[in-house]
Every structure is written in C-alpha cells, then in structure tokens.
Design a protein around this motif. Structure first.
Motif, mmCIF file in Angstrom:
data_model
loop_
_atom_site.group_PDB
_atom_site.id
_atom_site.type_symbol
_atom_site.label_atom_id
_atom_site.label_comp_id
_atom_site.label_asym_id
_atom_site.label_seq_id
_atom_site.Cartn_x
_atom_site.Cartn_y
_atom_site.Cartn_z
ATOM 1 N N TYR A 81 -6.851 86.881 52.710
ATOM 2 C CA TYR A 81 -6.222 86.341 51.507
ATOM 3 C C TYR A 81 -5.050 85.428 51.870
ATOM 4 C CZ TYR A 81 -8.854 90.392 49.921
ATOM 5 O OH TYR A 81 -9.842 91.314 49.705
ATOM 6 N N TYR A 82 -4.299 85.807 52.894
ATOM 7 C CA TYR A 82 -3.195 84.958 53.344
ATOM 8 C C TYR A 82 -3.735 83.691 54.011
ATOM 9 C CZ TYR A 82 -0.298 89.078 52.517
ATOM 10 O OH TYR A 82 0.345 90.144 51.939
ATOM 11 N N ILE A 83 -4.833 83.827 54.757
ATOM 12 C CA ILE A 83 -5.433 82.652 55.395
ATOM 13 C C ILE A 83 -5.945 81.681 54.338
ATOM 14 C CG2 ILE A 83 -7.352 81.880 56.839
ATOM 15 C CD1 ILE A 83 -7.042 84.440 58.460
ATOM 16 N N GLY A 84 -6.526 82.226 53.272
ATOM 17 C CA GLY A 84 -7.003 81.362 52.192
ATOM 18 C C GLY A 84 -5.884 80.548 51.574
ATOM 19 N N ASP A 85 -4.738 81.202 51.317
ATOM 20 C CA ASP A 85 -3.588 80.468 50.786
ATOM 21 C C ASP A 85 -3.123 79.388 51.752
ATOM 22 O OD1 ASP A 85 -3.503 81.721 48.403
ATOM 23 O OD2 ASP A 85 -1.697 82.889 48.767
ATOM 24 N N ALA A 104 11.675 87.802 45.083
ATOM 25 C CA ALA A 104 10.892 88.627 46.003
ATOM 26 C C ALA A 104 9.927 89.533 45.249
ATOM 27 C CB ALA A 104 11.826 89.462 46.875
ATOM 28 N N ASP A 105 10.387 90.126 44.147
ATOM 29 C CA ASP A 105 9.507 90.982 43.343
ATOM 30 C C ASP A 105 8.339 90.184 42.777
ATOM 31 O OD1 ASP A 105 11.063 93.175 43.855
ATOM 32 O OD2 ASP A 105 12.230 93.032 42.002
ATOM 33 N N GLU A 106 8.615 88.976 42.302
ATOM 34 C CA GLU A 106 7.548 88.142 41.754
ATOM 35 C C GLU A 106 6.529 87.766 42.827
ATOM 36 O OE1 GLU A 106 9.485 84.800 40.048
ATOM 37 O OE2 GLU A 106 10.184 85.876 38.251
ATOM 38 N N TYR A 107 7.008 87.433 44.036
ATOM 39 C CA TYR A 107 6.101 87.059 45.120
ATOM 40 C C TYR A 107 5.241 88.251 45.548
ATOM 41 C CZ TYR A 107 4.498 85.386 49.669
ATOM 42 O OH TYR A 107 3.720 85.023 50.726
ATOM 43 N N GLU A 108 5.870 89.421 45.694
ATOM 44 C CA GLU A 108 5.121 90.613 46.087
ATOM 45 C C GLU A 108 4.094 90.984 45.018
ATOM 46 O OE1 GLU A 108 8.042 93.574 46.846
ATOM 47 O OE2 GLU A 108 8.821 92.594 48.648
ATOM 48 N N PHE A 109 4.469 90.849 43.735
ATOM 49 C CA PHE A 109 3.533 91.149 42.652
ATOM 50 C C PHE A 109 2.363 90.167 42.669
ATOM 51 C CE2 PHE A 109 2.088 90.507 38.259
ATOM 52 C CZ PHE A 109 1.705 91.800 37.940
ATOM 53 N N TYR A 110 2.657 88.895 42.931
ATOM 54 C CA TYR A 110 1.605 87.871 42.981
ATOM 55 C C TYR A 110 0.592 88.187 44.080
ATOM 56 C CZ TYR A 110 -0.512 83.510 44.577
ATOM 57 O OH TYR A 110 -1.397 82.564 45.021
ATOM 58 N N MET A 111 1.079 88.511 45.305
ATOM 59 C CA MET A 111 0.173 88.795 46.409
ATOM 60 C C MET A 111 -0.589 90.093 46.173
ATOM 61 S SD MET A 111 0.306 86.205 48.319
ATOM 62 C CE MET A 111 -0.860 86.903 49.475
ATOM 63 N N ALA A 112 0.077 91.115 45.625
ATOM 64 C CA ALA A 112 -0.603 92.387 45.353
ATOM 65 C C ALA A 112 -1.706 92.200 44.316
ATOM 66 C CB ALA A 112 0.411 93.426 44.884
ATOM 67 N N GLU A 113 -1.427 91.406 43.279
ATOM 68 C CA GLU A 113 -2.429 91.155 42.251
ATOM 69 C C GLU A 113 -3.611 90.370 42.819
ATOM 70 O OE1 GLU A 113 -2.939 91.752 38.744
ATOM 71 O OE2 GLU A 113 -1.736 93.431 39.480
ATOM 72 N N LYS A 114 -3.317 89.432 43.688
ATOM 73 C CA LYS A 114 -4.387 88.633 44.276
ATOM 74 C C LYS A 114 -5.308 89.509 45.123
ATOM 75 C CE LYS A 114 -5.169 84.285 46.639
ATOM 76 N NZ LYS A 114 -4.565 83.057 47.147
ATOM 77 N N ILE A 115 -4.718 90.377 45.928
ATOM 78 C CA ILE A 115 -5.525 91.282 46.753
ATOM 79 C C ILE A 115 -6.294 92.262 45.871
ATOM 80 C CG2 ILE A 115 -5.382 93.117 48.469
ATOM 81 C CD1 ILE A 115 -3.000 91.643 49.696
ATOM 82 N N ARG A 116 -5.644 92.757 44.808
ATOM 83 C CA ARG A 116 -6.307 93.717 43.918
ATOM 84 C C ARG A 116 -7.521 93.088 43.244
ATOM 85 N NH1 ARG A 116 -6.569 94.755 38.753
ATOM 86 N NH2 ARG A 116 -5.112 93.066 38.255
ATOM 87 N N ALA A 170 -9.289 90.533 44.292
ATOM 88 C CA ALA A 170 -10.336 90.285 45.290
ATOM 89 C C ALA A 170 -11.069 91.579 45.648
ATOM 90 C CB ALA A 170 -9.717 89.656 46.535
ATOM 91 N N GLU A 171 -10.329 92.678 45.780
ATOM 92 C CA GLU A 171 -10.956 93.963 46.083
ATOM 93 C C GLU A 171 -11.833 94.430 44.923
ATOM 94 O OE1 GLU A 171 -7.677 96.457 47.030
ATOM 95 O OE2 GLU A 171 -7.627 95.875 49.151
ATOM 96 N N GLU A 172 -11.382 94.215 43.692
ATOM 97 C CA GLU A 172 -12.189 94.591 42.533
ATOM 98 C C GLU A 172 -13.481 93.781 42.486
ATOM 99 O OE1 GLU A 172 -9.784 94.121 39.097
ATOM 100 O OE2 GLU A 172 -8.722 96.044 39.364
ATOM 101 N N ALA A 173 -13.391 92.475 42.803
ATOM 102 C CA ALA A 173 -14.590 91.640 42.820
ATOM 103 C C ALA A 173 -15.561 92.107 43.907
ATOM 104 C CB ALA A 173 -14.208 90.180 43.045
ATOM 105 N N ALA A 174 -15.034 92.466 45.069
ATOM 106 C CA ALA A 174 -15.888 92.960 46.157
ATOM 107 C C ALA A 174 -16.541 94.282 45.773
ATOM 108 C CB ALA A 174 -15.062 93.116 47.434
ATOM 109 N N LEU A 175 -15.790 95.157 45.108
ATOM 110 C CA LEU A 175 -16.338 96.439 44.678
ATOM 111 C C LEU A 175 -17.427 96.243 43.625
ATOM 112 C CD1 LEU A 175 -16.231 99.528 44.752
ATOM 113 C CD2 LEU A 175 -14.432 99.442 43.013
ATOM 114 N N LYS A 176 -17.206 95.301 42.721
ATOM 115 C CA LYS A 176 -18.204 95.034 41.691
ATOM 116 C C LYS A 176 -19.500 94.518 42.312
ATOM 117 C CE LYS A 176 -18.810 92.636 37.286
ATOM 118 N NZ LYS A 176 -18.180 91.712 36.300
ATOM 119 N N ARG A 177 -19.381 93.611 43.298
ATOM 120 C CA ARG A 177 -20.576 93.121 43.981
ATOM 121 C C ARG A 177 -21.301 94.251 44.693
ATOM 122 N NH1 ARG A 177 -17.084 88.834 45.363
ATOM 123 N NH2 ARG A 177 -16.770 89.764 47.423
#
Length: 728
Positions: free
Chosen positions: A352-356, A456-468, A470-477
C-alpha cells in the motif's frame, strides 16, 4: 594425560593446559607464555613424536588472588558485587495492603488557601526533608513534584561510548491486578549489562515516582544502537511479580544536550499482532557522548552479546519478561507458528505504501520541501533522468543499482522526516555524516507537546483506512472464490468412500506432528528475525546502519559509474572468445595438453591425501578457534555466576522486535539545563568482564586505566625521560 611439576613463580596463574598421548609435562615455568616439547612416558619409545603443549600464564595480580580466594571459600562478598545487587532490589514500598488500615489515602483540606481541595497520600513516603508539607498533596502538586530533578541516581553498566540518564516519572491508566486494594506498581529498567528497580508506589493506578524516591539511573553506553527496556510490574511479596506492560526505547534516536519527557503505551510484548495498551509510562531521558564520531564509528564493529546474572530466580523472571515480553516465541506451539505466519503476511502491507509512492512518482506530485514552504517533485525528476540515461547507456545498470539502493534509503528517510508525526523522525543522513567527519553533534532537539497532533492523527487514520479497505476487498474476493469453488464441488464425482468423522482443527494434531512442525517454526522464526533487521535498517529505525549502507551504496555506485563498463565488457568478451575458442587451441592440444603426464593411481591417491590433509588442517584450526571461543564463554559464565548469581538472561543489542513503539503526542523535548544542586550518585557498575585466564570486571579495569592516565599526567618528567618518550 599426566601433568606434574608445573612451577608457577611469583603467584602466577596457569591455565589452558592440554596434554595428549599420555604425556608427562614437568618443569614448566610461568612466563609470558611457552611451548614445550612433551617428554614421553617410560613405556613409550623416545624417538616418537608426541606433539606439543601450549601453556598461557602470567603473574597473578592482586585481583586474581582475591578472586581465587573468594571462589575457593565462597564466603562473604567479592568487591561488593552481591551487595550491589541487594542494594538495587532493596527499595521502599510494597505494603499496599496495610495502607488502608494505617493511614488515610486522601484528605480534604478544611481551611487555608487549599480549603476544599482533596489531597492524596504521597507514596511510598514523603520527602524526608519536608515530611509535613509533602505527606499529602493534590493531584496537580504530585504531578509538579514528580517533574523536579531527582535527588539520587544509581550509576550502572560498563560501556565507554557515553551515558544514558533515565528517570521513571510515572504511569497512567494501569489496570488493577490486585484482588485486595489496587495495583502496587514499580518499574524495572534494563540496559545492556545494567539494570535498576524503582520504589514501589502502593494502591495507585496512575502512580508518580517522586524525585526523593528511587527512580533515577545512569547507564554507561557500550553500543549506541542498544535499546532501553522498561517494564512496569505489580509488586507481590509472596509470589511472582506480575508484569503489567513493557516498552523498548531506541537510544540512537536521542540527541545530546536535550532533555526528553516521553510517554509510551505499555504492551505485554512487541510480537503479538492484536496488542492492547495496558496503560502508559512517562520517562525523562538524556544522553551524553564523549565523542560523536566515536558513537557513529562504534556501529562498524559487531555488537557484543550482553548477559546479566541474578541471584534470585524471581528477579530473573522479571528481567526476562522486560527484555522479551510475556509471549514465548521460541518454544513449540501452534499459536507461535501462527504468529510467525501472520508476521510474514503483514509485510504485504508495504504494497500500500509502494502504491502511494509509485503514484506520487509517476504524476510528479510534491515530495520534498523547498525552503520549508514549497513541495517539489524531486524524486520524479531523479527517476526521469535515470530512465532516459539508462535507455541510452544500458551499461549503467551496475551503478544505477547501487545508486537506486541509496536513493530508496534516502527517500524513505525523507518520507519519515516529512510525515506529520514528530516522534517518527530520524537523524538526517547529512547530520550523521557531519558527526562522523567533524566529530560534532547537532544542537538540542526542541519539540513541544502535542506538536502536529491533529495532522498526525489524520495521516494515521488515512493510512489505516486505506489498508482496511484493501484488506476488506481481498477478503471479499476470497469469499467469492470460495463460494464458487463450493458450488462446483457437486460436479466432481470422484466416488468418496471415507465416511469417518473429520477433524478440521490443526491444533488437535499438534503434538503428533511436533517433529515436523517445530523445525518449520524454527525456520520461520529465523526468517522473521532477519526480516525485522532488514526492515529496521531500511526504515531507519537502525539509523546508523542505514547511514552506513547509504554511504556504501553511493560509493560503490560512483566506482561503477566511473569505470568504463562498455570497454571492459567488450574487450573481456573479445579476449575470452579469441583465447579460448580460437583455432590456435589445436596447436595447444598437439604440443602441450596431449603430452601432459597422466598421474598413476598412486599419485592421484597421494594428491587426494594431501588435499584432504589440508582440509583437515583448516578444519582443525577452525575447531580450535571455536573451542577457545567456547571455553572463554564458559569461563566468563562461571566467573559471572560466582560474582553475581547463577541465573542468566540475554539482553539483545540489535532491534529484533516486530513492533517499534513511538512516543505519544503529549511527549516533548527541550534544551537540557543542569540542576542547581548536584544529586547524590551511587556507583554500582556493570557485569561485563574483560581479559583472559581470570576475567576482570570492566568497570574496575576502566577505573584503573583512568587513574593510571591521571597519574601519568600529574607525574613530572625529566628532560631525559621526555626525550626517550619522544624518540619511542
């Protein structure tokens, strides 16, 4: 073997005697070290070769004599080593269950300026110099008092690179682990070969360790990349002290001339994926280095393993949980195996970080600040230049590989240092080079409390939401694919005849398959361990190693860039083609190769014997070195057991934990101002040993060396002696 008649004059110490072949050794005199041919036994022939014996010996020092006497008698205490251990663990407090029956936990002032203010009993005791004033204090007064400079310090450890100052200020939000009353908390601090214990604060879930209590420690630093380990415990006078939580603090991120007040969440370990905070701890830290250049260069030498000994198994259990956490990652278990697999899968989050990063690189988005205001796409410029030059000159692949490695490291550091979380930043690469080249450290680091907290809170929330997401999409697949697989199962008519009950849980079969799964677990443990080291270097958590790797990559890239690789490869290929595959090789065959003498079977056998003899000699030398290393380790272990106790735990130097905990946003740092009054310092020393035959305490040897240097400077020198010294 029979060894007799060994003469040791002047109280010499003789060790490492090895005699084989039933030889008799006699008349060996103590000296700087001697090699003597073995005399044969009467039953042996005089002309036979019985090998050699090597004896290492030296004149016994007063330290050697005292130690041998103590080791022989096992009475009293040697140089106060065990007394120092008792002093470390002999702290105040720990009578929490008796406080409610003997003293009021709180009072409400009825008169005066503090009328109506609730005040709490100061524990473990009030200030001895102000007992009446400090017996009961309000919550604000307790917090203010806890931030005052400490009155007493314990000086611990054996390092020579610098000093680490640690004060345990207090904790907040600890869980209640007592059945009667509340948690009786104290801290155990471990750093390299030193450790210290604070006083116990009884019946408080947010304790404060007061400046007149035991809470302050000075540790000598041996390796600048070592981590400070702090554990908070619930005191139990009868059984084991229960660890509430722990934290590992990287010392390499601290700057000199700076006073840090850092708060950390407490966790039971640093390896469990689903960790829950067990309250927080606040520490006041500071470092001093004699030479910034020495600090950087010390990382070029491999860190020496540190071990600490204890007399009491209860103390050993405490130290092991502080160093390693509650979770055992070495012993066999399905849960442990699962955690290793989960840790390896967690590395997929890097995508996810590499994608950004790729999106930012391709679309020329702002990446590096210019003059602190404008963000310029510097990395996109570098990537564009590298791409267009590589297309024209493919021979730059070698240099661009190493330049790319350095670029990756610098880009990661830039990403960390420009992120809004102030405590996630590292020492810039240029500043580390300045420390190494000019022997000059950077100035104090000043960071106010709650600095850029919202960003910092906004950045951490943004990255956590992005990972969440992506993980939900992978789980759905995965669920859709699984459903499709189940729907197509009825089409596969294979004639299943096994009607026995199936068990789906792997844990039920854990024990029978231990011989298979445990080696796999050990392999996964090693893979996770080395991946953590690589991750910590590339993420600049091991900033000195990352700086060395960056500098080395730049230098190697420059060498490959300067060398004319097109010319070298072209002419190397030409020379090989003409010399190896040319028609002249027919002449070589006729006049040289075909006339070579073919070895007979005996000659080939002799060559093979000589070859294997050389291999055996090399193996013997390696085995000898390994044996000596093992013997030295066993000797150090035995000496440390005599001095400090038989219970030993290892303290790792290199960071090898799954999670790197960051300070909380309420942490801050400021320029250090020395206190008006010098505190009392109790010198304890460390447990590191140096030397051979009878290893000596490093702290004592350092004191001797310092005294000799001081005496040498004070001693007057005649003109003749000065000339001799100059000539030498």
């Amino acid at each position: 073997a029979v060894v007799s008649g060994v003469k040791a004059g002047g109280g010499a110490v003789v060790s490492g005697v090895k005699a084989g072949g039933g030889a008799v050794v006699s008349g060996v005199k103590a000296g700087a070290g001697a090699i003597n041919q073995l005399n044969p036994l009467a039953s042996k022939r005089a002309d036979d070769d019985y090998g050699f014996i090597t004896i290492r010996c030296r004149e016994a020092t007063s330290y050697d004599k005292k130690f041998l006497k103590f080791a022989d008698e096992q009475k009293g205490d040697f140089l106060g080593c065990r007394q120092n251990i008792d002093f470390i663990f002999d702290t105040k407090g720990g009578d929490g269950s008796l406080i409610p029956t003997t003293k009021a936990l709180s009072i409400v002032e009825k008169a005066g300026p503090d009328a109506g203010v609730e005040k709490f009993l100061v524990r473990p005791e009030p200030d001895p110099k102000r007992p009446a004033v400090t017996k009961y204090l309000s919550e604000q007064e307790i917090h203010a008092e806890s931030l005052k400079p400490s009155n007493e310090w314990l000086y611990l450890g054996s390092g020579t690179s610098g000093r680490l100052f640690v004060e345990v200020i207090g904790c907040d939000g600890l869980p209640n682990t007592d059945v009667i009353g509340k948690t009786d908390s104290f801290a155990l601090v471990v750093f390299e070969d030193g450790y210290g214990k604070t006083d116990v604060v009884d019946d408080v879930l947010s304790p404060r360790f007061m400046p007149w209590a035991r809470r302050a420690f000075i540790f000598n630093i041996e390796h600048p990349s070592s981590d400070l380990k702090v554990g908070i415990f619930d005191y139990d006078s009868m059984g084991q002290n229960d660890m509430i939580g722990r934290v590992s603090v990287p010392v390499s991120s601290l700057r000199p001339e700076t006073e840090y007040v850092l708060s950390y969440n407490l966790y039971e370990d640093a390896v469990t994926p689903e960790r829950k905070p067990q309250g927080s701890v606040t520490l006041r830290l500071r470092v001093e280095f004699d030479s910034p250049k020495q600090v950087v260069m010390a990382n070029l030498s491999p860190p020496v393993e540190q071990f600490i000994n204890f007399q009491n198994p209860k103390h050993l259990a405490m130290a092991k949980t502080v160093v390693d956490g509650k979770t055992d990652m070495v012993s066999y278990g399905i849960g442990t195996l699962t955690m290793h697999i989960s840790e390896l899968l967690s590395y997929l989050n890097v995508t996810y970080y590499i994608g950004d990063a790729i999106i930012s690189l391709l679309f020329w988005r702002g990446q590096v600040p210019l003059f602190g205001k404008f963000m310029i796409p510097l990395h996109s410029m570098i990537a564009f230049f590298a791409a267009i030059t590589f297309v024209e000159r493919p021979t730059l692949c070698f240099s661009y590989f190493w330049f790319g490695n350095a670029w990756l490291l610098l880009a990661i550091q830039n990403w960390r240092n420009t992120a809004p979380h102030a405590w996630n930043r590292t020492t810039p690469f240029a500043r580390i080079l300045m420390m190494m080249a000019l022997d000059k450290a950077a100035g104090p680091e000043i960071i106010p409390a709650d600095f850029q907290k919202m960003e910092a809170d906004e950045y951490e929330f943004y990255m956590a939401e992005k990972i969440r997401r992506a993980e939900e999409a992978a789980l759905k697949r995965y669920e859709e694919n699984n459903k499709l697989w189940e729907e197509t199962q009825h089409l596969d008519q294979t004639g299943e005849t096994d009607i026995s009950t199936k068990k789906s849980s792997l844990a039920d079969y854990a024990s029978p398959f231990k011989s298979i799964l445990y080696p796999i677990q050990q392999i996964l443990y090693s893979v996770c361990y080395y991946l953590r080291i690589v991750r910590n270097i590339y993420l600049w958590d091991e900033q000195y190693y990352a700086a060395f790797l960056t500098a080395a990559s730049i230098l190697v890239g420059l060498v490959f860039y300067i060398l004319p690789w097109a010319f070298i490869l072209r002419w190397t290929g030409r020379i090989v083609a003409w010399l190896v595959f040319g028609p002249h090789m027919k002449l070589v065959d006729v006049f040289y190769y075909s006339k070579l003498k073919v070895d007979t079977e005996e000659e080939e056998l002799k060559k093979m014997e000589e070859y294997y003899k050389g291999l055996k000699e090399d193996a013997t030398k390696n085995a000898e070195l390994a044996r000596i290393k093992t013997e030295e380790a066993v000797k150090q272990k035995s000496v440390k057991e005599i001095l400090f106790g038989q219970f030993v735990t290892r303290v790792p130097v290199i960071k090898c934990e799954s999670f790197i905990d960051l300070p909380l946003h309420n942490s801050y740092s400021k320029k250090y101002v020395p206190p008006a009054k010098e505190p009392t310092v109790y010198h304890i020393g460390g447990q590191a040993l140096v030397g051979t035959i009878i290893p000596e305490l490093q702290s004592i040897k350092d004191q001797k060396d310092a005294k000799e240097k001081k005496d040498a400077k004070k001693a007057p020198k005649s003109e003749e002696s000065k000339g001799k010294i100059k000539n030498v």
